[in-house]
Write a protein that holds these residues in place. Structure first.
Motif: not given
Length: 292
Positions: A199, A232-233, A235, A261-262, A264
């Motif tokens: 993340n 991987e995300i 943010h 989807d990834r 945020n």
């Protein structure tokens, strides 16, 4: 030297759930009880004027609701001295009962303002233990009056420091190469953690620096467009109250729409999203020693 014998005692964390649909809960107080030799009882709750609530309660309805609970329980526990546990129209439990906290837990566990299932402890210094537990459960998220004046990056770090995950579960300033064939193209990740997948937290710079915003946008866009198959995300973290017009919000929306989807978005003025992020790090993130 006189040694004090250890007392057997029990305690519950007092919790408030502003929005039962969302389900996020705040720890707002602590109650401790003991019948060891004599009745020992201590209660402390955050007052409605606490700086923490200026951060959390964007909706004033929740602040007024919390104040009503605070006033009611403060009065009840201040006057609860009889064997029946009745004070006015409220009856929860008698402080003379060994099941005092269990009864309160059972009567409040499905309400917005409730007392957690009691835990047992033993200590020869009850006040010291109480203060330590209160700090751990209630005041660990120490948002102060100047929190909104912090830069996004400093604010994120402060949150992680206060929750005890800084530099144990959170890495800072990691350098990655998002495009495999362009090894000279590097992106610095402000903060990162791994909970099965990496993340990446990228702090949006202040609008006062147009050049930094442009550079941040270009590198973040490149990062989002070249996410690997590893999951991987990203943010995107920001202060919405820093925005002077719709331009910054449009940038964030554009980046999110590249890969919803990834990617945020996390507004640090949104207590629900902040609490969700901190809970995720505390409960899911691996120790850095195991993943770095």
């Amino acid at each position: 030297m006189e040694h004090r014998s250890a007392s057997q005692l029990r305690y519950s964390v007092i919790r408030y759930t502003p929005d039962t649909v969302v389900g996020e809960t705040l720890n707002v107080g602590l109650i401790m009880h003991s019948l060891d030799k004599e009745v020992k009882f201590r209660l402390e709750m955050l007052p409605p004027t606490a700086a923490k609530f200026k951060y959390y309660f964007q909706n004033t309805h929740y602040l007024h609701e919390y104040k009503s609970f605070f006033d009611m329980y403060s009065y009840y526990f201040d006057k609860n001295e009889n064997l029946t546990g009745s004070v006015g129209n409220i009856t929860l439990a008698s402080i003379h009962s060994e099941e005092f906290l269990d009864e309160i837990h059972e009567k409040t566990k499905f309400t917005k303002f409730y007392f957690s299932k009691p835990k047992s402890a033993r200590s020869s210094d009850i006040d010291r233990l109480f203060n330590s537990l209160y700090k751990t459960y209630v005041t660990s998220l120490s948002f102060n009056e100047d929190v909104r004046k912090m830069t996004v990056r400093k604010h994120i770090k402060q949150l992680f420091v206060d929750t005890g995950v800084w530099e144990t579960k959170i890495a800072k300033d990691e350098i990655i190469t998002p495009i495999r064939d362009l090894t000279n193209f590097e992106v610095k990740i402000d903060y990162s953690f791994k909970n099965g997948v990496w993340n990446y937290l990228q702090a949006m710079p202040s609008e006062s620096s147009h050049a930094k915003t442009v550079e941040w946008f270009a590198k973040t866009k490149m990062l989002v467009e070249n996410l690997s198959d590893s999951g991987e995300i990203i943010h995107l973290v920001y202060h919405s109250n820093d925005f002077r017009d719709e331009h910054s919000q449009e940038i964030l929306d554009y980046l999110e729409n590249i890969n919803r989807d990834r990617v945020n978005k996390i507004d640090l003025n949104d207590s629900i999203k902040v609490t969700r992020l901190l809970n995720k790090v505390q409960t899911e993130a691996h120790d850095l020693d195991a993943v770095m």
